[in-house]
Scaffold this active site. Structure first.
Site, PDB file in Angstrom:
ATOM      1  N   SER A 134     -18.840  43.743  54.109  1.00 42.56           N
ATOM      2  CA  SER A 134     -20.200  43.314  54.408  1.00 42.56           C
ATOM      3  C   SER A 134     -21.277  44.178  53.766  1.00 42.56           C
ATOM      4  O   SER A 134     -22.460  43.851  53.839  1.00 42.56           O
ATOM      5  CB  SER A 134     -20.406  43.318  55.925  1.00 42.56           C
TER       6      SER A 134
ATOM      7  N   SER B  78     -15.408  47.031  54.965  1.00 43.64           N
ATOM      8  CA  SER B  78     -16.743  46.665  54.486  1.00 43.64           C
ATOM      9  C   SER B  78     -17.375  47.660  53.523  1.00 43.64           C
ATOM     10  O   SER B  78     -18.383  47.348  52.896  1.00 43.64           O
ATOM     11  CB  SER B  78     -17.686  46.453  55.675  1.00 43.64           C
TER      12      SER B  78
ATOM     13  N   LYS C 136     -28.029  50.240  53.995  1.00 46.01           N
ATOM     14  CA  LYS C 136     -27.497  48.944  54.398  1.00 46.01           C
ATOM     15  C   LYS C 136     -28.209  48.477  55.659  1.00 46.01           C
ATOM     16  O   LYS C 136     -28.452  49.269  56.581  1.00 46.01           O
ATOM     17  CB  LYS C 136     -25.991  49.059  54.655  1.00 46.01           C
TER      18      LYS C 136
END
Length: 477
Positions: A148, A172, A72
């Site tokens: 996210s 997230s 990520k």
């Protein structure tokens, strides 16, 4: 091995093939690149597949020997690689040192082959940003992949890689897990180090890094390779008595489980999701556990105020970042909602931090008292299935900043945020699919430091509601 065969394996299965010399890590990476070439133009989950991915360092001796892995694009720095946080403010930023997380990923045998999209500065439960564009859900391209950790969720769900990094403060990791039909484990506070530079970027150890994957055995193996403290870590936690993969063969004991069957905020709980929670509770009862319904473990107003006060503190370091990169914090570097919250923060008195700490202390206390008699909690992960991409936006055209904060932070994360704050381990499990073909995540929460029980119950639920053969319409094949 062809692409369809590659995508049918979880990370543990691929590692077993590498160890038995049935395939090489190089060949797996070539298949991951082929999946990326085919799938990513449709879902926009991967912002960069490394040009040198096939030669990126990895060990073929760890639990995940030679398996392709994606990072990520925020929270776990990789030296020399771009880490842009989904934001124009960080565009071109390359950290100079590896995080301990990246060190452990490599030691565990994973080969980092690229980086995935994320929302701007990690805000937003949807999956879009000016920097990355829209990341689409492989189950329905018109729906969000969740944020996210949006790109990691979509990339794993679509079969580009079997496992990818994620981090979770208000949900997230667990939000994209629920929306994309994945296992999203959030370990106990202190289980995975944020060092050397991010041991506690958000007070109370709120933000914790882990992975998104497709099976419980992958989550257990990931706990084994990622767990461990380092000098300077601010949180101490008891070490596990044995490897988490060994928990998969342990029967465990009878548990007392509290079940959430109602909304914990003003946002209603979808009826179909409530029914699936009830179905899960009945299955746990049939396994011999004691199950009883619980109400919200906090007051709605305290929960909302804690989240709203926290949301401002997330922007305290932007001036220093902008200075170090020779930029300004303005509309050219931040999206409207980020800029609005940053500007509000600048007007707040120093006492605002004390207000946040007091709200957080009270919320932790209230939750602890409310759930102290339970070994495990069962809740929805999300109050609804994946929202359409235009449900709301960071550009504030569809709602005010206050409305945005209430929906994105408080309502959508109503079953998630408080357990990030208390530090308890939890996991979103892809037990069901809705009538209209969207994944429904079911959330289990353990006692602090008792990640092992969460692993065992997750395994039992995976056996009771097998999901391994489910495939989204957009999938590598």
């Amino acid at each position: 091995m062809n692409l369809n065969e590659y995508a049918s394996y979880d990370a543990t299965g691929l590692a077993n093939l590498v160890r038995s010399r049935e395939i090489t890590s190089f060949e797996l990476t070539r298949l991951a690149r082929e999946a990326y070439d085919r799938i990513n133009p449709t879902i926009n989950a991967v912002i960069e597949f490394y040009n040198d991915a096939e030669t990126a360092p990895c060990s073929e001796e760890g639990l995940f020997a030679g398996v392709p892995f994606m990072r990520k694009d925020m929270g776990t720095p990789e030296a020399g690689r771009l880490c842009e946080h989904g934001s124009r403010l960080y565009q071109g930023y390359r950290p100079t040192i590896d995080s301990y997380y990246v060190d452990r990923v490599r030691a565990g045998g994973l080969r980092i082959v690229g980086r995935t999209t994320t929302t701007s500065l990690g805000a937003l439960a949807l999956s879009e940003s000016a920097m990355c564009g829209i990341t689409r859900n492989p189950w329905n391209l018109d729906r969000t992949a969740g944020g996210s950790s949006s790109g990691s969720g979509a990339a794993v769900a679509a079969g580009i890689v079997p496992i990818a990094s994620a981090n979770d403060g208000g949900g997230s990791t667990r939000i994209p897990a629920s929306y994309c039909g994945l296992v999203g484990f959030n370990p106990s506070r202190g289980r995975v180090s944020g060092g050397p530079n991010g041991q506690d970027p958000e007070a109370y150890g709120l933000l914790r890094s882990f992975v998104l994957c497709r099976t419980v055995r992958d989550a257990a193996a990931a706990l084994d390779i990622l767990s461990g403290s380092y000098p300077g870590d601010p949180f101490l936690i008891p070490r596990s008595e044995r490897p988490y993969v060994d928990e998969l063969s342990d029967s465990g004991g009878r548990l007392k489980i509290g079940v959430a069957m109602s909304s914990w905020t003003e946002m209603p709980l979808d009826t179909e999701i409530r029914d699936r929670v009830s179905e899960t509770a009945k299955a746990l009862e049939q396994m011999g556990h004691i199950v009883e319904e619980i109400g919200p473990p906090f007051s709605v107003s305290d929960h909302r105020e804690t989240i709203l006060s926290y949301s401002y503190l997330n922007y305290t370091g932007l001036d220093a970042i902008a200075t170090s990169l020779g930029r300004k914090v303005d509309e050219s570097t931040l999206e409207p909602i980020n800029l609005e919250l940053y500007e509000r923060l600048k007007k707040l008195p120093l006492s605002h931090a004390a207000k946040y700490f007091e709200y957080s202390r009270k919320l932790c206390f209230d939750v602890a008292v409310a759930v102290q008699n339970y070994d495990l909690l069962l809740t929805p992960t999300m109050p609804c299935t994946a929202l359409p991409h235009d449900a709301y936006s960071m550009d504030l055209r569809s709602m005010s900043a206050d409305e945005y904060l209430n929906l994105d932070f408080a309502d959508l994360s109503q079953y998630l945020f408080s357990f990030s704050l208390t530090g308890q381990p939890s996991a979103s499990l892809p037990l069901f699919v809705s009538a209209d073909g969207l994944p429904i995540g079911i959330h289990i929460v353990g006692r602090f430091a008792d990640d092992a029980t969460v692993v065992r119950v997750a395994r039992d639920l995976e056996n009771a509601f097998p999901w391994a053969k489910r495939r989204p319409p957009v999938f590598a094949q």
